[in-house]
Design an enzyme around this catalytic site. Sequence first.
Site, PDB file in Angstrom:
ATOM      1  N   LYS A  69       9.049 -18.003  21.046  1.00  0.00           N
ATOM      2  CA  LYS A  69       8.366 -16.705  20.921  1.00  0.00           C
ATOM      3  C   LYS A  69       7.126 -16.818  20.033  1.00  0.00           C
ATOM      4  CE  LYS A  69      12.797 -14.461  21.482  1.00  0.00           C
ATOM      5  NZ  LYS A  69      13.890 -13.792  20.778  1.00  0.00           N
ATOM      6  N   CYS A 128       0.883  -1.175   0.000  1.00  0.00           N
ATOM      7  CA  CYS A 128       0.000   0.000   0.000  1.00  0.00           C
ATOM      8  C   CYS A 128       0.916   1.220   0.000  1.00  0.00           C
ATOM      9  CB  CYS A 128      -0.971  -0.014   1.183  1.00  0.00           C
ATOM     10  SG  CYS A 128      -0.243   0.161   2.822  1.00  0.00           S
ATOM     11  N   GLY A 129       0.425   2.375   0.356  1.00  0.00           N
ATOM     12  CA  GLY A 129       1.268   3.571   0.329  1.00  0.00           C
ATOM     13  C   GLY A 129       2.469   3.469   1.244  1.00  0.00           C
TER      14      GLY A 129
END
Length: 161
Positions: free
Chosen positions: A135, A65-66
């Site tokens: 994790k 996206c942008g």
Amino acid sequence: MKIGIGCDHNGFELKEIIKNFIEELGHEVIDYGCYSIDAIDYPDVAFKVAEGVNKGEIERGILICGTGIGVCIAANKFPGIRAALAHDVYSAERAQLSNDAQILTMGAQIIGPEVAKKVVSAYLNVEWQGGSQRKIDKIVKKEKQFLTEQGQQAIAGSCGC
């Protein structure tokens, strides 16, 4: 490898370049849109790519996206998805090696085509080795806990309990 790719209108031009680059690397590409510079909401495409990963239609995804932030946030709302924003080679490698990220996100207004190709290549050329499994397990456990709690609240709310 089968790679899904998607973007909003801000990422369309870079998506087309990266799509061709991935094919040149010998991978199969599934294009989840958008297909022009006409305005589209980035969550719609991000959800499609995330769903493709979860269903096993694709092995990894790339979203643009942008800034890369919006598609990253949207993809990470989809259960089971770990999307990572990367605009440099080291972060792209670590997205996979340290975090088993199934989706890489980038911003077309942040990164140029040549650097984007290097980032994508770095991301696709490494495989999860399980080094941070502890994790990842914590993230998955919390996600399952949250989904279970939300499901129980929805059930309790719907029966008037």
